[in-house]
Design an enzyme around this catalytic site. Structure first.
Site, PDB file in Angstrom:
ATOM      1  N   LYS A 170       1.211  -1.835   0.197  1.00 39.83           N
ATOM      2  CA  LYS A 170       0.116  -0.263  -0.326  1.00 39.83           C
ATOM      3  C   LYS A 170       1.195   1.351   0.271  1.00 39.83           C
ATOM      4  CE  LYS A 170      -1.831   2.747   1.752  1.00 39.83           C
ATOM      5  NZ  LYS A 170      -1.819   4.597   1.528  1.00 39.83           N
ATOM      6  N   GLU A 245       9.142   1.094  11.003  1.00 40.28           N
ATOM      7  CA  GLU A 245       9.644   1.904  11.183  1.00 40.28           C
ATOM      8  C   GLU A 245       9.289   3.923  10.692  1.00 40.28           C
ATOM      9  OE1 GLU A 245      12.959   1.880  11.286  1.00 40.28           O
ATOM     10  OE2 GLU A 245      13.369  -0.646  10.129  1.00 40.28           O
ATOM     11  N   CYS A 279      13.934  10.234   6.840  1.00 37.35           N
ATOM     12  CA  CYS A 279      13.468   9.561   8.853  1.00 37.35           C
ATOM     13  C   CYS A 279      15.108  10.063   9.350  1.00 37.35           C
ATOM     14  CB  CYS A 279      13.790   8.234   8.481  1.00 37.35           C
ATOM     15  SG  CYS A 279      14.110   7.386   7.972  1.00 37.35           S
ATOM     16  N   GLU A 379       9.992  16.387  15.383  1.00 36.05           N
ATOM     17  CA  GLU A 379      10.283  16.041  14.139  1.00 36.05           C
ATOM     18  C   GLU A 379       9.753  16.826  12.980  1.00 36.05           C
ATOM     19  OE1 GLU A 379       8.754  12.782  11.830  1.00 36.05           O
ATOM     20  OE2 GLU A 379      10.354  12.009  10.958  1.00 36.05           O
TER      21      GLU A 379
HETATM   22  P1  NAD Z   1       2.595   9.345   7.113  1.00 34.80           P
HETATM   23  O1  NAD Z   1       2.541   8.089   8.326  1.00 34.80           O
HETATM   24  O2  NAD Z   1       1.628   9.819   6.613  1.00 34.80           O
HETATM   25  O3  NAD Z   1       1.991   7.726   5.906  1.00 34.80           O
HETATM   26  C1  NAD Z   1       3.261   7.143   5.428  1.00 34.80           C
HETATM   27  C2  NAD Z   1       1.316   5.672   4.880  1.00 34.80           C
HETATM   28  O4  NAD Z   1       0.637   5.389   5.942  1.00 34.80           O
HETATM   29  C3  NAD Z   1       1.379   6.328   3.824  1.00 34.80           C
HETATM   30  O5  NAD Z   1       1.477   4.923   2.880  1.00 34.80           O
HETATM   31  C4  NAD Z   1      -0.375   6.107   4.581  1.00 34.80           C
HETATM   32  O6  NAD Z   1      -1.673   5.843   3.169  1.00 34.80           O
HETATM   33  C5  NAD Z   1      -0.378   5.213   5.357  1.00 34.80           C
HETATM   34  N1  NAD Z   1      -1.606   5.594   6.449  1.00 34.80           N
HETATM   35  C6  NAD Z   1      -2.261   6.635   7.186  1.00 34.80           C
HETATM   36  N2  NAD Z   1      -2.770   6.417   7.709  1.00 34.80           N
HETATM   37  C7  NAD Z   1      -3.102   5.229   8.124  1.00 34.80           C
HETATM   38  C8  NAD Z   1      -4.344   4.483   8.521  1.00 34.80           C
HETATM   39  N3  NAD Z   1      -5.059   4.634   9.419  1.00 34.80           N
HETATM   40  N4  NAD Z   1      -4.146   2.971   8.321  1.00 34.80           N
HETATM   41  C9  NAD Z   1      -2.580   2.728   7.893  1.00 34.80           C
HETATM   42  N5  NAD Z   1      -1.992   3.387   7.074  1.00 34.80           N
HETATM   43  C10 NAD Z   1      -2.007   4.878   7.066  1.00 34.80           C
HETATM   44  O7  NAD Z   1       3.867   8.990   6.311  1.00 34.80           O
HETATM   45  P2  NAD Z   1       3.766   9.711   5.008  1.00 34.80           P
HETATM   46  O8  NAD Z   1       4.341  11.695   5.910  1.00 34.80           O
HETATM   47  O9  NAD Z   1       3.957   9.202   3.878  1.00 34.80           O
HETATM   48  O10 NAD Z   1       6.192   9.819   5.845  1.00 34.80           O
HETATM   49  C11 NAD Z   1       6.405  10.665   6.644  1.00 34.80           C
HETATM   50  C12 NAD Z   1       7.326   9.927   8.094  1.00 34.80           C
HETATM   51  O11 NAD Z   1       7.533   9.182   7.493  1.00 34.80           O
HETATM   52  C13 NAD Z   1       7.697  10.943   8.496  1.00 34.80           C
HETATM   53  O12 NAD Z   1       7.236  10.875  10.429  1.00 34.80           O
HETATM   54  C14 NAD Z   1       9.298  10.044   8.690  1.00 34.80           C
HETATM   55  O13 NAD Z   1      10.178   9.889   9.656  1.00 34.80           O
HETATM   56  C15 NAD Z   1       8.746   8.681   8.230  1.00 34.80           C
HETATM   57  N6  NAD Z   1       9.862   7.660   7.715  1.00 34.80           N
HETATM   58  C16 NAD Z   1      10.719   6.844   8.652  1.00 34.80           C
HETATM   59  C17 NAD Z   1      11.001   6.038   7.975  1.00 34.80           C
HETATM   60  C18 NAD Z   1      12.408   4.733   9.524  1.00 34.80           C
HETATM   61  O14 NAD Z   1      12.822   4.358   8.477  1.00 34.80           O
HETATM   62  N7  NAD Z   1      11.966   5.178   9.684  1.00 34.80           N
HETATM   63  C19 NAD Z   1      12.063   5.682   7.054  1.00 34.80           C
HETATM   64  C20 NAD Z   1      11.168   6.466   6.171  1.00 34.80           C
HETATM   65  C21 NAD Z   1      10.232   7.736   6.504  1.00 34.80           C
END
Ligand code: NAD
Length: 475
Positions: A170, A245, A279, A379
């Protein structure tokens, strides 16, 4: 574009689609399917059916297919990279690197999968033995964010498939197109139908259906901490396995004896790459008071050389992916200035014909910050860093650890012993001393505290898609 289920392109039950926008221009570049729980069910049923034979497929054959997929990623690198550049806005060179590193990661996991082993303890009991074997966990749901859409998926996919799991992916609603392109590669590589499926849509529409479904065995999630906590709670209620993550707020400590010729370029690169949308970027800096002014001068000079523009213009940085992500940087700058920080460079939305239709924010340095400011505690996920001076190394480590997050940390000191002692004291999943390299494929990556649960990459990354089983033998 449609969903990719059981090797075919399938229309969503809702018959509804949403726009993918180019963040540089605001133009619509494609449409993605808005899936609902019926589509979720179809994708999971497809993965469940495929799992029956995939788990019995010889590991060597899985490795052969995965090497083939890696080769095809390299063959189609330009097309895949251009897709990412258009949907994410990152400069093309960085997108090409993402594809080549993701293909290498697939190759790495193929070989690491061949080295998975069970155990036979030497009990020396007459007529008795115990075999410890590893089995695939089952159907995996991989939920990924926008910022490295292919790398963050291949971290999960390459490991899960080698372990014998099948996958429903997804992708982020901001960047679904590159994942759908990857699905075309899976067809071309000759994977059996249903081993890899892609379903698009908004997380809040289909997230619960994906997590709660009885077919889902494990959720491999990368994304924001708030989303991760929600997913973790729901997964726990249904006893699903998780790897999470999550977000970061990574500190760098620059000691009095640091080599600034190395530290400054490393920190500038790692604070502003991908417009700060990654991240484990450097988010906050603690610099010894004796070198504070010199360090800031050098950092500002190097930062002001970075160019910002459209992804195909050869620039260093593109726009932010969407308004929400953009707004966070602007808000944190305002918060810090309101509380007394000094703006050393950047800080305002970029204006002009090139920038007006996109979410362009310049690389920004805030000095004389403190922990009452969001830039030092929350963040940013944008091109803004906060810098504050320290007097003693103990104080710097205490401030670095004064955070809910624990993904990465950085130390610069010419005394390796000082660097190592600090690394041992820092609460983070990874610590870099004296330079900042990319994270390697064969070492674990992940966070402590609110930055996550579990590890990806290395053999740890594959083992996370297996369950241990003990078989008692009497003969
Ligand atoms: P997000 O949490 O908004 O979305 C991530 C994914 O989760 C998307 O596919 C979204 O559609 C899905 N999602 C959203 N709500 C959901 C729910 N209720 N149930 C299931 N899935 C859901 O994150 P973003 O804005 O796309 O990415 C940025 C974030 O990702 C930052 O906080 C960053 O630090 C983190 N990140 C972490 C790592 C790591 O390895 N630790 C790597 C890259 C990004």
């Amino acid at each position: 574009m449609e969903n990719y289920i059981n090797g075919k392109w399938v229309k969503p039950h809702s018959a509804q689609y949403a726009d993918v926008l180019n963040p540089s221009t605001g133009a619509v570049i494609e449409r993605f399917a808005c899936s609902n729980p019926e589509d979720v069910n179809a994708a999971l049923e497809s993965a469940k059916m495929a799992f029956k034979s995939w788990k019995k497929t010889p590991v060597a054959h899985r490795a052969k297919l995965q090497h083939q997929a890696a080769q095809l990623m390299r063959k189609h690198a330009d097309e895949l990279a251009r897709t990412i550049a258009n949907e994410l806005g990152r400069p093309l060179a960085g997108c090409l690197t993402e594809i080549s590193r993701s293909a290498d990661l697939f190759d790495f996991y193929s070989e690491e999968g061949l080295r998975l082993k069970g155990e036979v303890p030497l009990h020396n009991l007459e007529g008795e033995k115990a075999l410890i074997v590893r089995e695939p966990v089952g159907v995996v749901v991989a939920i990924t964010p926008f910022n490295y859409p292919i790398t963050l998926l291949t971290m999960k996919l390459g490991a899960a498939l080698m372990a014998g799991c099948t996958v429903v992916s997804k992708p982020s609603e901001d960047t679904p197109l590159s994942t759908l392109k990857l699905a075309e590669i899976f067809t071309e590589a000759g994977y059996p139908e249903g081993v890899f499926n892609v379903i698009t849509g908004y997380g809040y529409d289909i997230g619960n259906a994906l997590i709660e479904h009885s077919i889902t065995a494990k959720i491999a999630f990368t994304g924001g901490t708030d989303t991760g906590l929600r997913i973790g709670a729901l997964a726990a209620a249904h006893n699903k396995r998780v790897t999470l993550e999550l977000g970061g707020q990574s500190p760098a400590i620059v000691c009095a004896d640091a080599n600034l010729a190395v530290a400054v370029p490393a920190i500038v690169r790692h604070a502003f790459a991908n417009s700060g949308q990654f991240c484990y970027r450097v988010n906050r800096l603690y610099v010894h008071e004796s070198i504070y002014a010199d360090f800031l001068g050098q950092m500002v000079a190097l930062t002001e050389k970075l160019t910002v523009g459209h992804p195909f213009s050869g620039c260093d940085m593109g726009p932010m992916v969407n308004q929400k992500i953009y707004q966070n940087s602007e808000n944190q700058v305002q918060d810090a200035l309101h509380k007394g920080a000094l703006l050393k460079t950047g800080g305002h939305r970029m204006k002009g014909e090139l920038y007006d239709k996109g979410w362009f924010f310049p690389p920004t340095i805030l000095a004389d910050t403190n922990h009452s400011m969001q830039i030092m505690t929350q963040e940013t996920f944008g091109p803004v860093v906060g810098v504050m001076p320290f007097q003693t190394n103990e104080q710097a480590v205490a401030w670095a650890n004064d955070s809910d997050f624990g993904l990465a940390a950085y130390v610069f000191s010419e005394q390796l012993g000082t660097g190592l002692r600090m690394a041992e004291s820092l609460e983070a999943g990874s610590v870099w001393i004296n330079n900042i390299h990319r994270s390697y494929h064969d070492v674990p990556f992940g966070g402590v505290k609110q930055s996550g649960i579990g590890r990806e990459k290395g053999h740890y990354g594959i083992e996370a898609y297996t369950e241990l089983k003990t078989i008692y033998l009497n003969y």
